[in-house]
Design a protein around this motif. Structure first.
Motif, PDB file in Angstrom:
ATOM      1  N   GLU B 145       0.836  -1.214   0.000  1.00 45.57           N
ATOM      2  CA  GLU B 145       0.000   0.000   0.000  1.00 45.57           C
ATOM      3  C   GLU B 145       0.867   1.259   0.000  1.00 45.57           C
ATOM      4  O   GLU B 145       1.817   1.367   0.771  1.00 45.57           O
ATOM      5  N   TYR B 228       3.910  -2.951   7.777  1.00 42.81           N
ATOM      6  CA  TYR B 228       2.948  -3.518   6.821  1.00 42.81           C
ATOM      7  C   TYR B 228       2.662  -4.979   7.129  1.00 42.81           C
ATOM      8  O   TYR B 228       3.500  -5.696   7.690  1.00 42.81           O
ATOM      9  N   ASP B 229       1.490  -5.386   6.703  1.00 48.08           N
ATOM     10  CA  ASP B 229       1.152  -6.807   6.736  1.00 48.08           C
ATOM     11  C   ASP B 229       1.492  -7.362   5.354  1.00 48.08           C
ATOM     12  O   ASP B 229       0.939  -6.925   4.343  1.00 48.08           O
ATOM     13  N   ALA B 231       0.926 -10.221   3.954  1.00 48.93           N
ATOM     14  CA  ALA B 231      -0.089 -11.019   3.262  1.00 48.93           C
ATOM     15  C   ALA B 231      -1.039 -10.114   2.477  1.00 48.93           C
ATOM     16  O   ALA B 231      -1.420 -10.419   1.348  1.00 48.93           O
ATOM     17  N   THR B 232      -1.417  -8.995   3.076  1.00 50.35           N
ATOM     18  CA  THR B 232      -2.397  -8.119   2.439  1.00 50.35           C
ATOM     19  C   THR B 232      -1.763  -6.877   1.829  1.00 50.35           C
ATOM     20  O   THR B 232      -2.396  -6.195   1.021  1.00 50.35           O
ATOM     21  N   GLY B 233      -0.534  -6.567   2.232  1.00 56.93           N
ATOM     22  CA  GLY B 233       0.108  -5.353   1.739  1.00 56.93           C
ATOM     23  C   GLY B 233      -0.388  -4.089   2.418  1.00 56.93           C
ATOM     24  O   GLY B 233       0.014  -2.988   2.048  1.00 56.93           O
ATOM     25  N   LYS B 234      -1.250  -4.236   3.394  1.00 59.93           N
ATOM     26  CA  LYS B 234      -1.828  -3.055   4.043  1.00 59.93           C
ATOM     27  C   LYS B 234      -0.862  -2.470   5.069  1.00 59.93           C
ATOM     28  O   LYS B 234      -0.139  -3.187   5.745  1.00 59.93           O
TER      29      LYS B 234
END
Lengths: 289, 789
Positions: B145, B228-229, B231-234
């Motif tokens: 993100e 960031y995470d 797995a989700t890119g968030k």
């Protein structure tokens, strides 16, 4: 016979007891003052490392050194100006204190406070007051006068005098008060009966009565005069304006440069001169007695 | 009798109490004995044949994974680095990995990498992409993100930090807006859905839309950072406001070290909630490369060139575990890329230096002892990288010896230089001085005259030293201290220009006739643009202090002769200051100097930031005809390369040929370790020490200078090759400069400062020339009179 024996042993039992109690202080004085002083005198005849005997060459070098001559002259001038001023000012303060009793105790506290102010604080106040953009110059400029470079001109000498007086007036005043309290009141009464006025009473009763105190105050003031170096050094550094370049500045700088031989020689000379002055004062007042 | 006994007993008790209070501290030697038991043993565990740099990781199972330059080879170790297994890396056959600077090893063994494209002919860097390389070699892009959005918009984005964290988290820092030549709001503004912090938007008023577009043009980067995470890119937490120098994590917490040494922490779960953490690490503000690692014992470990420190949980003050002076990580030209703490408490460091990268392991040996007789004490007034480098090479050659370093003016305390010297003098007089003294800033000549320094003649082989540099320190068959580096004041220019300025008066005439330096906007992009010939001043400086340093270093020996100020030289000195000051209007800018000056750059050792002097910078950017400065290291050769046709000569100061000696070393005459101390000094003159590029000046030995020249020449060739240019050998003629060396500047700081204050007042107009001269003479009279015999 018993009385004669007592005369031959003037200190007696009490004296011996006192000596035992004095022993710790004497041991400290020996360890921290006398022995180092003896070592200083010894070093004044040797090189810095103490391996080479120099004889009197270091003394000769010190006496011929321009910096020593300047510092000595400044120190002598400082003492010659500040000691009489201090003695006079503190004596006047003592008289004033007595005159306004009992309110005088606040006055006394106020005059003693400067002694309790740390040197670093004095330096800060000094800078605030005497800096080229300080309060005094601001006042002068506001009132149409030109600013004075207090630390960069001969004015530095008077700033130092002022600092010394401010710091020591209270202490000397206390000593004078003690001396004044030591003059028997009967003498004042007798003088009043004889019709003596204020001035004559002062000259013929007060002043003679203060002579022992005078010697003590003079000696202590002389010794305290050397402490003003702390303020001078913290404000102006190791090389201040030449008017306040004192012997301690020279000693400090010689120590930094490891010129130990000349430092010790100069210190020995200073000590000898001071000792002579103090002995002369003591002798004078002893004869007066 | 009873009473008398009581009194005597009381007096004796008082004496006892008094005297017992005067002692009671353990002797220094006892302390040394106590400290000497057990120490860390250093071992080089670099895998393979070595590399210019390594990327080092510690996998979740404790395996050490290491990639060499270009990621061509992958090395794994399961025994704490004692042995390595080599396999091809992702860069084998993929040239893109030549430009990979940031990678992270994930929990599943995959490698996260930032792949950067080649710059175009204008130098613009295309957007990076973050990819994940699986153990089977599969490469897939990773969406992050903010970052990916900017890349999609065509922004020039690149990663500044990347670190894989437990639980599938990622610490990512990046920057954007460089080199794109952004001229429209489209290029420079943030994506509309980005949550990243940015510079505040300028408020808009009617009629100001155009100016707002101009204001949105960023030409200085937009640093971003976040948790960031993967797995989700968030983005879980925005860390852009927390200036991060280094980071580390355990299973639950992310620890961040700020540029000021402060620590902050975030929960890895709970969306990166901030938590309090006690303690900080002492950090030199110029240090850029440090190591930070959470150990298995729960302590936070920090390493820079000075020391390795450990901070216990809940504690506010770290404890020193290793003194950098005794190990190779303490060498000043060594950068600590990474610090890893192994399960057994050993430390692993990834170090890079001029001779490439090394992996070094430090293991505690409780039985290892250093004999106090083999421990040298080294004293320095201020930290000195040259001496540190010498210590490092000495310790590596003499593993049986240790070095205790004492820096008098350290980071703590308000001690002045004078206080420090007085404390040293007290120790020297008491016979407890250090073995080796770094005499920069100290009255070295006085120490020598008073027999405090050992005679080095016949003990230290100085034949490798340049004759002109060595002879200045010999007097009556004795040498008491020697410089390990030297700094010549130099004048750079085109050959014909140098011939026109072969003396100070000629140079000053040119300055007077030349243009004045225009005052540029420090925020403007034209700050380093070349000036036209008509606009270009002859010489240009950033501050009065810079001018003073140059004139002092090139004139002090002529200014004070036979313990007297030379009036005519003093007059010339002050007039030179005034001329140079007036041209750049330096007096009006005070101590800070011109606002369009003051650039920081990477130092020679590649690890620290240093201030770049104004004069060489102006010359190199085409904003001055000449450069005049005191050359502090062989980096000068880079300046010459930047301006083709540049030649160098000794600056034609008031004392032609004068130079600044640096890193003056002497041996305490009372030291009981004369042989070891002599070996130390000899080591400092050896090729290995002399060839270390750590600033401080040029090497004093011919072979050291030759080695540094070769290293620089190779670096310049490499840079030229990257730019597809022909390599140019450095044109600095050291032989010509060495042939002209004269007297070294040995005068102390006190006189230098007196001169500066008077010159400053003269330049500001508060004193005229006569008054300024009188002030100098008056204020130096005391200092000079003190020295008179």
């Amino acid at each position: 016979m018993r009385q004669e024996r007592k005369r031959k042993q003037p200190y007696g039992r009490e004296g011996r007891v006192a000596a035992w109690f004095l022993l710790p202080s004497l041991a400290g004085t020996l360890l921290f003052f006398l022995l180092p002083f003896i070592d200083t005198v010894r070093r004044s005849f040797f090189s810095a490392k103490g391996t080479r005997f120099e004889g009197l060459s270091l003394y000769r070098s010190v006496l011929q050194n321009d910096a020593f001559q300047l510092a000595s002259a400044n120190t002598a001038k400082f003492i010659a100006v500040c000691i009489p001023l201090l003695l006079l000012a503190s004596l006047l303060a003592a008289f004033l204190m007595r005159a306004i009793r009992p309110a005088g105790r606040w006055f006394k506290t106020g005059l003693l406070l400067p002694m309790a102010v740390p040197v670093a604080s004095v330096v800060v106040v000094w800078k605030v007051l005497f800096h080229e953009k300080g309060l005094i110059n601001a006042f002068l400029l506001e009132n149409g006068f030109s600013a004075v470079d207090f630390m960069g001109t001969d004015a530095a000498f008077w700033v130092l005098i002022l600092t010394y007086l401010w710091k020591n007036i209270g202490y000397d005043m206390i000593l004078w008060l003690v001396g004044l309290d030591g003059i028997p009141h009967r003498q004042y009464e007798a003088a009043a009966v004889d019709g003596a006025g204020v001035w004559r009473t002062f000259l013929h009763v007060t002043l003679p009565g203060l002579m022992p105190t005078f010697g003590l105050v003079a000696i202590l003031s002389l010794l305290n005069s050397f402490k003003v170096f702390r303020e001078a050094y913290l404000v102006a550094g190791p090389y201040p304006h030449e008017s306040i370049y004192l012997l301690q500045h020279l000693f400090n700088n010689w120590f930094v440069n490891l010129d130990i031989g000349r430092l010790c020689a100069a210190a020995t000379i200073l000590c000898t001169v001071l000792l002579c002055i103090i002995l002369a004062i003591q002798r004078y007042f002893k004869e007066e007695d | 009798m009873k009473k008398r006994t009581k009194i005597i007993a009381a007096a004796l008790l008082a004496c006892f109490v008094f005297l017992s209070a005067c002692g009671g501290q353990p002797s220094q030697e006892e302390g040394q004995q106590a400290d000497a038991k057990g120490r860390y043993i250093e071992k080089d565990i670099t895998p393979g044949e070595g590399s210019a740099r390594f990327a080092l990781f510690r996998a979740a199972d404790g395996t050490l994974v290491c990639f060499d330059e270009g990621y061509k080879n992958r090395y794994e170790s399961r025994d704490g680095g004692e042995s390595w297994e080599k396999t091809p890396g992702p860069g084998a056959g993929d040239e893109r990995f030549e430009r990979v600077w940031n990678t992270a090893l994930l929990e599943d063994g995959s490698l996260l990498a930032e792949l950067q494209g080649e710059p175009d002919e204008n130098g613009a860097v295309p957007p990076s992409e973050i990819v994940k390389i699986s153990p089977d070699g599969t490469v897939e892009p990773v969406v992050i993100e903010g970052f990916s959005d900017l890349v999609a918009e065509g922004q020039s984005v690149f990663v500044t930090a990347m670190q894989a964290l437990p639980g599938g988290k990622l610490l990512l820092g990046y920057d954007y807006g460089y080199g794109g030549g952004a001229s429209s709001e489209e290029d420079a503004s943030l994506p509309s859905d980005s949550t990243a912090a940015s510079e505040p938007q300028a408020s808009t008023e009617p009629g100001q839309e155009e100016s707002q577009e101009e204001e949105e043009i960023h030409y200085g980067g937009n640093p971003q950072a976040g948790l960031y995470d993967l797995a989700t890119g968030k983005r879980l937490a925005d860390l852009s406001e927390e200036m991060e120098l280094a980071a580390t994590a355990d299973e639950e917490t992310l620890y961040l070290l700020g540029y000021d040494g402060s620590l902050s922490a975030r929960k890895l779960e709970e969306a990166g909630t901030a938590i309090n953490v006690d303690g900080s690490f002492p950090l030199d503000e110029m240090t850029m490369r440090v190591g930070l690692c959470k150990g298995p014992d729960g302590q936070l470990y920090f390493a820079d060139n000075k020391a390795l420190l450990g901070l216990e949980e809940g504690s506010a003050a770290p404890e020193e575990k290793m003194d950098g002076a005794s190990y190779s990580f303490g060498a000043p030209n060594t950068a600590i890329e990474k610090l890893v703490v192994l399960e057994d408490g050993s430390f692993l460091m990834n170090l890079t230096g001029p001779d490439g990268a090394h992996l070094v392991k430090y293991t505690w040996d409780p039985d290892a002892q250093i004999d106090p007789a083999n421990t040298l004490s080294v004293w320095m007034l201020r930290d000195n990288p040259v001496l540190r480098a010498s210590i490092s090479t000495f310790v590596s050659k003499h593993p049986e010896a240790a070095v205790d370093v004492e820096v008098a003016l350290g980071e703590e305390g308000g001690m002045t230089a004078e206080d420090a010297i007085k404390a040293l003098n007290t120790r020297m007089l008491a016979g407890e001085g250090p073995d080796i003294l770094l005499l920069d800033g100290c009255p070295a000549a006085q120490y020598a005259n008073n027999g405090m320094l050992a005679n080095l003649q016949g003990a230290v082989d100085t034949s490798a030293m340049e004759e002109g540099l060595r002879s200045s320190f010999e007097a009556e068959g004795e040498t008491h201290f020697l410089p390990m580096r030297w700094q010549p004041p130099v004048l750079l220019g085109q050959q014909e220009d140098l011939e026109n300025a072969d003396n100070l008066n000629a140079l000053l005439d040119l300055v007077r006739q030349g243009s004045a330096r225009p005052l540029l906007d420090a925020e403007s992009e034209d700050i380093f643009s070349e000036l036209s010939e008509g606009e270009r001043p002859v010489l240009s400086f950033d501050s009065l202090r810079e001018v003073h340093e140059l004139l002092w270093n090139s004139g002090a020996p002529a200014l004070i002769k036979e313990n007297k100020i030379q009036k005519e030289v003093l007059r010339s000195y002050l007039e030179a200051m005034k001329t140079l000051s007036d041209k750049d209007d330096l007096a009006s800018f005070g101590e800070e100097g011109r606002p369009d000056g003051g650039l920081m750059g990477m130092s020679t050792n590649g690890a620290d930031m240093v201030s770049i002097k104004g004069s060489p910078l102006r010359y190199v950017t085409g904003q001055a005809e000449y450069a005049a400065f005191t050359a502090e290291d062989t980096q000068i050769l880079f300046f010459m390369d930047e301006a083709p046709g540049t030649k160098a000569a000794l600056f034609p100061g008031l004392a032609p040929g004068s130079w600044l000696p640096s890193c003056l070393l002497g041996i305490n005459a009372d030291s009981s370790k004369q042989e070891l101390a002599t070996a130390f000094l000899q080591n400092a003159l050896d090729l290995e020490s002399q060839s270390k590029r750590v600033g401080g000046g040029f090497p004093v030995t011919g072979e050291g200078l030759q080695q540094q020249m070769e290293d620089i020449t190779q670096m310049m060739a490499d840079f030229a090759s990257e730019r597809d240019e022909e390599p140019k050998p450095p044109a600095f003629d050291f032989d010509a400069v060495l042939a002209g060396v004269g007297a070294p500047v040995l005068e102390g700081e006190a006189l230098k400062e007196i001169l500066y204050e008077a010159a400053k007042a003269y330049c500001e107009g508060s004193l005229d020339l006569t008054q300024a001269m009188a002030q100098v003479e008056k204020e130096t009279a005391g200092a000079l009179a003190e020295r008179q015999n």
